[in-house]
Design a protein around this motif. Structure first.
Motif, PDB file in Angstrom:
ATOM      1  N   UNK A  30       0.842  -1.207   0.000  1.00 36.61           N
ATOM      2  CA  UNK A  30       0.000   0.000   0.000  1.00 36.61           C
ATOM      3  C   UNK A  30       0.873   1.251   0.000  1.00 36.61           C
ATOM      4  N   UNK A  31       1.952   1.215   0.779  1.00 38.57           N
ATOM      5  CA  UNK A  31       2.873   2.349   0.817  1.00 38.57           C
ATOM      6  C   UNK A  31       3.505   2.625  -0.533  1.00 38.57           C
ATOM      7  N   UNK A  32       3.900   1.570  -1.236  1.00 34.52           N
ATOM      8  CA  UNK A  32       4.489   1.742  -2.561  1.00 34.52           C
ATOM      9  C   UNK A  32       3.448   2.251  -3.555  1.00 34.52           C
ATOM     10  N   UNK A  33       2.205   1.806  -3.397  1.00 34.60           N
ATOM     11  CA  UNK A  33       1.136   2.297  -4.270  1.00 34.60           C
ATOM     12  C   UNK A  33       0.880   3.784  -4.019  1.00 34.60           C
ATOM     13  N   UNK A  34       0.873   4.179  -2.753  1.00 40.68           N
ATOM     14  CA  UNK A  34       0.671   5.584  -2.423  1.00 40.68           C
ATOM     15  C   UNK A  34       1.808   6.443  -2.974  1.00 40.68           C
ATOM     16  N   UNK A  35       3.015   5.884  -2.969  1.00 43.11           N
ATOM     17  CA  UNK A  35       4.182   6.635  -3.437  1.00 43.11           C
ATOM     18  C   UNK A  35       4.159   6.884  -4.938  1.00 43.11           C
TER      19      UNK A  35
END
Length: 340
Positions: A30-35
């Motif tokens: 999820x963090x990589x998607x948000x980034x």
């Protein structure tokens, strides 16, 4: 405990362990998607994942049932990620083109560490947090902090807070670099070297240098890799310092765990520089997949650290080190501008 009870307990423990690993992987994804979202892309996946983990901790508390799996990721997979990070360090390029940069990079690292400790002391900031921020500022951001934390015996609070601060300040500085570049009285190559010698993460260097062109970006990454090279000797210096410090305290000698993963870092650097693509043909796609996998592991490890952050401690212990880091980052930019 009979065999059936032992087997049941073992299976339950295994499920919780797998649950912890899966949880960190999910938050990392999820963090990589948000980034990848415009605006958040400047912050980077590590910072996004840490922020998610910190928010989860404040809202729901630490997921104690799956702690073993989370700790496995934040300790062992983190070290694997640092080893794989060595593939980004091209020894051949540094040896043939970058000795001058490597020497200047050493000066940058020494300046960043000593100045952050001094400014932190003036501001009455946490000495251990100031040291971590100085190392992250001088060497290579989150990867450097993660590598030296076991040596310095830093707690997870300090490590996670340091990584978050590095991501935040580095992002602000890299964006500022791109804004002022058109009015600077320097060449693109000079600008690239300056970016590589002064910015915090490799991602920050790439962000700032890319608008100046491919040649500037290449010089920026070369300068940055010279700083990464100093991670290993710096770690051994810290091991020696830590042992001497502990020996001088009551209670006798305290054992400092040897960071074997740093030897893996060196081996991967040599492998990537002289074997992969030479003795062993490897496509650029494969190398990109390995780089993405490394970033994912590092991001997942940050989740485990973020879950340990207590925002009350950040408010009371983090603002002064943050100010110290901002001051030193600004001074480092000026110093690097004139020696680049």
């Amino acid at each position: 405990m009979n065999a059936w009870q032992y087997s049941t307990a073992h299976e339950k423990s295994k499920r919780f362990w797998l649950g912890g690993v899966a949880f960190t992987f999910l938050v990392a994804a999820v963090g990589m998607a948000l980034a990848s979202i415009p605006g958040l892309d400047h912050l980077g996946p590590l910072a996004c994942a840490i922020l998610l983990a910190v928010m989860y901790r404040q809202l729901f508390g630490y997921p104690e049932a799956i702690r073993p799996g989370i700790q496995f990721v934040s300790k062992y997979l983190l070290r694997l990620a640092i080893m794989l990070f060595g593939l980004k360090l091209n020894m051949d390029v540094l040896i043939h083109q970058g000795w001058g940069l490597v020497i200047r990079d050493a000066a940058v690292i020494v300046f960043a560490i000593l100045m952050t400790i001094w400014v932190g002391n003036v501001l009455k900031a946490s000495p251990s947090l100031s040291l971590l921020l100085g190392i992250g500022t001088g060497v290579c951001g989150a990867a450097a902090i993660a590598a030296v934390s076991p040596i310095l015996k830093s707690n997870d609070d300090e490590t996670a807070i340091s990584v978050g601060m590095i991501a935040l300040v580095g992002t602000v500085f890299s964006i500022a670099y791109t804004l002022i570049r058109p009015v600077l009285p320097i060449s693109s190559l000079h600008y690239g070297i300056w970016s590589g010698m002064s910015l915090h993460e490799i991602a920050h260097v790439a962000l700032a240098a890319a608008p100046a062109g491919q040649d500037a970006l290449a010089m920026a990454l070369l300068a940055k890799l010279g700083r990464v090279l100093w991670l290993v000797p710096l770690s051994f210096v810290l091991i020696y310092w830590r042992r001497k410090k502990d020996d001088g305290q009551e209670g006798g000698e305290t054992k400092v765990e040897f960071p074997w993963f740093l030897l893996g870092f060196i081996m991967m650097s040599l492998l990537g520089s002289y074997v992969l693509g030479n003795a062993i043909p490897v496509s650029q796609n494969v190398l990109r997949y390995i780089s993405s996998f490394t970033s994912f592991l590092l991001t997942a490890a940050m989740v485990g650290l973020g879950l340990n952050v207590d925002l009350r401690k950040l408010r009371t212990n983090g603002l002064r080190p943050l100010l110290a880091m901002c001051i030193v980052s600004l001074l480092l930019s000026f110093l690097s501008f004139f020696i680049a």
